[in-house]
Design an enzyme around this catalytic site. Structure first.
Site, PDB file in Angstrom:
ATOM      1  CB  CYS A  53      53.628  34.877 -15.838  1.00 27.93           C
ATOM      2  SG  CYS A  53      52.601  35.285 -14.315  1.00 27.93           S
ATOM      3  CB  CYS A  56      48.855  33.397 -16.531  1.00 25.95           C
ATOM      4  SG  CYS A  56      50.233  34.694 -17.082  1.00 25.95           S
ATOM      5  CB  CYS A 102      51.830  38.941 -14.919  1.00 27.77           C
ATOM      6  SG  CYS A 102      51.112  38.220 -16.311  1.00 27.77           S
ATOM      7  CB  CYS A 105      47.450  36.444 -14.484  1.00 30.24           C
ATOM      8  SG  CYS A 105      49.167  36.406 -13.773  1.00 30.24           S
ATOM      9  CB  CYS A 125      64.746  43.781  -8.749  1.00 33.53           C
ATOM     10  SG  CYS A 125      65.314  43.153  -7.459  1.00 33.53           S
TER      11      CYS A 125
HETATM   12 FE    FE Z   1      50.780  36.088 -15.379  1.00 32.11          FE
END
Ligand code: FE
Length: 137
Positions: A53, A56, A102, A105, A125
């Site tokens: 990510c 984070c 995510c 976060c 996607c």
């Molecule tokens: Fe994240």
């Protein structure tokens, strides 16, 4: 983020997020934006490693699950790392889609569709700008 492996306390306010994200990352991760088709840096990339990510640093997608879907302008994955993402119904823009965020976060990553390849049949996607890549040493 320049060093995605760096761990830090998650920002809490929009202002704090603006300080740690680029404008493009902020628009996608925090405002459910979408990068223009075929502009993302990870389209066509087939190096071995882990996609984390951009907000984070949490591990999200293994390069083994990455595939190219002709006509899709974004990187595609057929699976996500265990418990790394949450799915939410998204009825914005006159469509009924499943948003991928995510789990760590809450950042918006992209959408998941049911037209992916085996073994899952899923196609995650995902915006390149929501990801950082960590290659294998
Ligand atoms: Fe994240």
């Amino acid at each position: 983020m320049s060093d995605s492996t760096e761990r830090f306390d998650l920002p809490e306010t929009d202002e704090e997020w603006r300080e740690v994200l680029t404008d493009e990352e902020y628009e996608i991760l925090r405002e459910q934006g979408t990068e223009p088709k075929f502009t993302g840096e990870f389209i066509g990339k087939d190096d071995e490693g882990t996609y984390v990510c951009a907000g984070c640093g949490a591990e999200l997608f293994d390069s083994e699950t990455k595939f190219d879907r002709e006509g899709s302008g974004w990187p595609s994955f057929y699976d996500a790392a265990e418990d790394s993402v949450e799915l939410r119904r998204d009825t914005s823009h006159g469509m009924d889609r499943t948003e991928v965020v995510c789990a760590n976060c809450g950042g918006h990553l992209g959408h998941v569709f049911d037209d992916g390849p085996d073994p899952t049949g899923k196609r995650f996607c995902i915006n390149s700008a929501a990801l950082d890549f960590e290659g294998e040493e």
